[in-house]
Design an enzyme around this catalytic site. Structure first.
Site, PDB file in Angstrom:
ATOM      1  N   TRP A 125       0.823  -1.221   0.000  1.00  0.00           N
ATOM      2  CA  TRP A 125       0.000   0.000   0.000  1.00  0.00           C
ATOM      3  C   TRP A 125       0.850   1.261   0.000  1.00  0.00           C
ATOM      4  O   TRP A 125       0.309   2.372  -0.102  1.00  0.00           O
ATOM      5  CB  TRP A 125      -0.960  -0.013   1.205  1.00  0.00           C
ATOM      6  CG  TRP A 125      -2.190  -0.845   0.968  1.00  0.00           C
ATOM      7  CD1 TRP A 125      -2.415  -1.707  -0.075  1.00  0.00           C
ATOM      8  CD2 TRP A 125      -3.374  -0.896   1.784  1.00  0.00           C
ATOM      9  NE1 TRP A 125      -3.662  -2.282   0.042  1.00  0.00           N
ATOM     10  CE2 TRP A 125      -4.268  -1.802   1.180  1.00  0.00           C
ATOM     11  CE3 TRP A 125      -3.751  -0.269   2.960  1.00  0.00           C
ATOM     12  CZ2 TRP A 125      -5.541  -2.085   1.714  1.00  0.00           C
ATOM     13  CZ3 TRP A 125      -5.009  -0.560   3.499  1.00  0.00           C
ATOM     14  CH2 TRP A 125      -5.884  -1.451   2.880  1.00  0.00           C
ATOM     15  N   GLU A 153      11.938   2.315  -3.966  1.00  0.00           N
ATOM     16  CA  GLU A 153      11.650   3.665  -3.451  1.00  0.00           C
ATOM     17  C   GLU A 153      12.493   3.959  -2.216  1.00  0.00           C
ATOM     18  O   GLU A 153      12.899   5.106  -1.989  1.00  0.00           O
ATOM     19  CB  GLU A 153      10.140   3.805  -3.186  1.00  0.00           C
ATOM     20  CG  GLU A 153       9.377   3.911  -4.507  1.00  0.00           C
ATOM     21  CD  GLU A 153       7.948   3.418  -4.479  1.00  0.00           C
ATOM     22  OE1 GLU A 153       7.388   3.209  -3.389  1.00  0.00           O
ATOM     23  OE2 GLU A 153       7.385   3.220  -5.579  1.00  0.00           O
ATOM     24  N   GLY A 169       4.482   1.922 -11.210  1.00  0.00           N
ATOM     25  CA  GLY A 169       3.575   3.061 -11.280  1.00  0.00           C
ATOM     26  C   GLY A 169       3.501   3.726 -12.639  1.00  0.00           C
ATOM     27  O   GLY A 169       2.981   4.831 -12.760  1.00  0.00           O
ATOM     28  N   GLY A 209      -0.361   0.056  -6.830  1.00  0.00           N
ATOM     29  CA  GLY A 209      -1.606   0.798  -7.009  1.00  0.00           C
ATOM     30  C   GLY A 209      -2.855  -0.071  -7.066  1.00  0.00           C
ATOM     31  O   GLY A 209      -3.885   0.269  -6.460  1.00  0.00           O
TER      32      GLY A 209
HETATM   33  P1  13P Z   1       2.673  -0.503  -8.964  1.00  0.00           P
HETATM   34  O1  13P Z   1       1.914  -1.817  -8.972  1.00  0.00           O
HETATM   35  O2  13P Z   1       1.836   0.655  -8.522  1.00  0.00           O
HETATM   36  O3  13P Z   1       3.407  -0.292 -10.245  1.00  0.00           O
HETATM   37  O4  13P Z   1       3.783  -0.641  -7.809  1.00  0.00           O
HETATM   38  C1  13P Z   1       4.620  -1.752  -7.790  1.00  0.00           C
HETATM   39  C2  13P Z   1       5.399  -1.739  -6.537  1.00  0.00           C
HETATM   40  O5  13P Z   1       6.284  -0.929  -6.355  1.00  0.00           O
HETATM   41  C3  13P Z   1       5.053  -2.745  -5.511  1.00  0.00           C
HETATM   42  O6  13P Z   1       6.021  -2.809  -4.511  1.00  0.00           O
END
Ligand code: 13P
Length: 250
Positions: free
Chosen positions: A11, A95, A170, A231
């Site tokens: 999340w 991240e 993302g 997401g």
């Molecule tokens: P998304 O599914 O939003 O691309 O994010 C992937 C993610 O970083 C899961 O850890």
């Protein structure tokens, strides 16, 4: 470890208590789909409340500190996560590597701290777009694994690796099934080189723009043992559709 597909929702920095309704709906759907292992990693503030609210899904953290306690303002340790009811934690998400400057050595220390606290670990790796474009993707991911996997063959028993290409997170862009298969084979080779036989049992998840529409195809790629979903895990409707695709792909 289990050979069931493992579908995990990250999340990130999203969710207040109102979002527990989504977790409950995901939990109810999971109870009806016993062929899939499901977990959510909410923000730390929701770990305990989510653990109390669900029965059929795992609940985990998104990070932990390398130390168990001390003067580390704002940080959360692995024993604290375990005490709040977490089953696992994510470590090494891109991240955190990018925005918090986490090195491979720090990620390894976090993974080892989590295992020592009795948690399972989902360790993330992945290349940037420039690294893929220059043909370095497998070398970069291999070096991340060499530097950040927790040491000792027993670590493999509570470990999953998530391959998350940074450029696919993302963005709505995903690698080709062939590229996912090639990377997962390369990760498997590294895991068995490091852990021996135990490395064959580690699940390798794919993450990066997984949606209901592409989940079945990505989960069918070579050695994809599940998905780490950002997401699309924030609403029960989209996440349950992915869980459903995993149940069918099985
Ligand atoms: P998304 O599914 O939003 O691309 O994010 C992937 C993610 O970083 C899961 O850890």
């Amino acid at each position: 470890m289990s050979s069931l597909p493992y579908i995990v929702g990250n999340w990130k920095m999203n969710g207040t208590r109102a979002m527990l309704a989504e977790a409950r709906a995901i939990d109810r759907a999971t109870a009806r789909l016993p062929g899939v292992q499901v977990a959510l990693a909410p923000p730390f503030t929701l770990v305990h409340a989510m653990r109390e609210a669900v029965e059929s899904i795992g609940v985990g953290g998104q990070d932990c500190h390398v130390e168990a306690s001390g003067a580390f303002t704002g940080d959360i340790s692995a024993p604290m996560l375990a005490d709040a009811g977490a089953d696992f934690t994510i470590v090494g998400h891109s991240e955190r590597r990018a925005m918090h400057g986490e090195s491979d050595a720090v990620v390894r220390a976090k993974a080892e701290a989590a295992l020592a606290a009795g948690l399972s670990v989902i360790l993330c790796v992945g290349e940037t777009e420039a690294e893929r474009d220059s043909g370095q993707a497998e070398a970069v991911v291999g070096a991340q694994l060499d530097g950040s996997l927790p040491l000792g063959a027993e670590a493999a028993q509570r470990l999953s690796v998530a391959y998350e290409p940074v450029w696919a997170i993302g963005t709505g862009r995903v690698p080709s099934v062939d590229d996912v298969s090639a990377m997962h084979r390369s990760i498997r080779a590294k895991l068995t080189a490091i852990y021996g036989e135990a490395g064959a049992e580690v699940r390798i998840l794919y993450g990066g723009s997984v949606k209901a529409e592409n989940a079945a195809e990505l989960l069918a790629a070579d050695d994809v043992g599940g998905a780490l979903v950002g997401g699309a895990s924030l609403s029960a409707e989209s996440f349950v559709a992915i869980i459903g695709a995993a149940a069918i792909a099985r």
